[in-house]
Design a protein around this motif. Sequence first.
Motif: not given
Length: 119
Positions: A5, A42, A50, A68, A75, A77
């Motif tokens: 993403l 997300y 991400v 997030i 996650a 990121i």
Amino acid sequence: MATVLIVDDAKFMRMTLGNMLKTSEHRVIGEAETGAQAIEKYRELLPDIVTMDITMPEMSGIEAVRLIVKEYPHAKIIMCSAMGQQKLVVEAIEAGAKDFIVKPFDESRVVEAINRAIS
């Protein structure tokens, strides 16, 4: 292969990152322009990775990372920052980001950061 993403308020930056990722084995599954959109996307897409811009209107990338990671502790990121944002990068890592890449993007550094985050 990782699903990605891309979050950046500049269309040009999203396009640049997307093109770099197309040449690697990773797949872009969504884009967002703001931190708030990033959180929605997300939840909807559950990407492997991400890429998150730090400076965006409405909600900063750092705030989006915090939210997030609070909801999805695993996650992954990667922050994207312009030169001279070192203090913000440290804040982003403390918020839960796994790595950071500096603009203007170096394709090998982008792919390397993504590969490191998923391994």
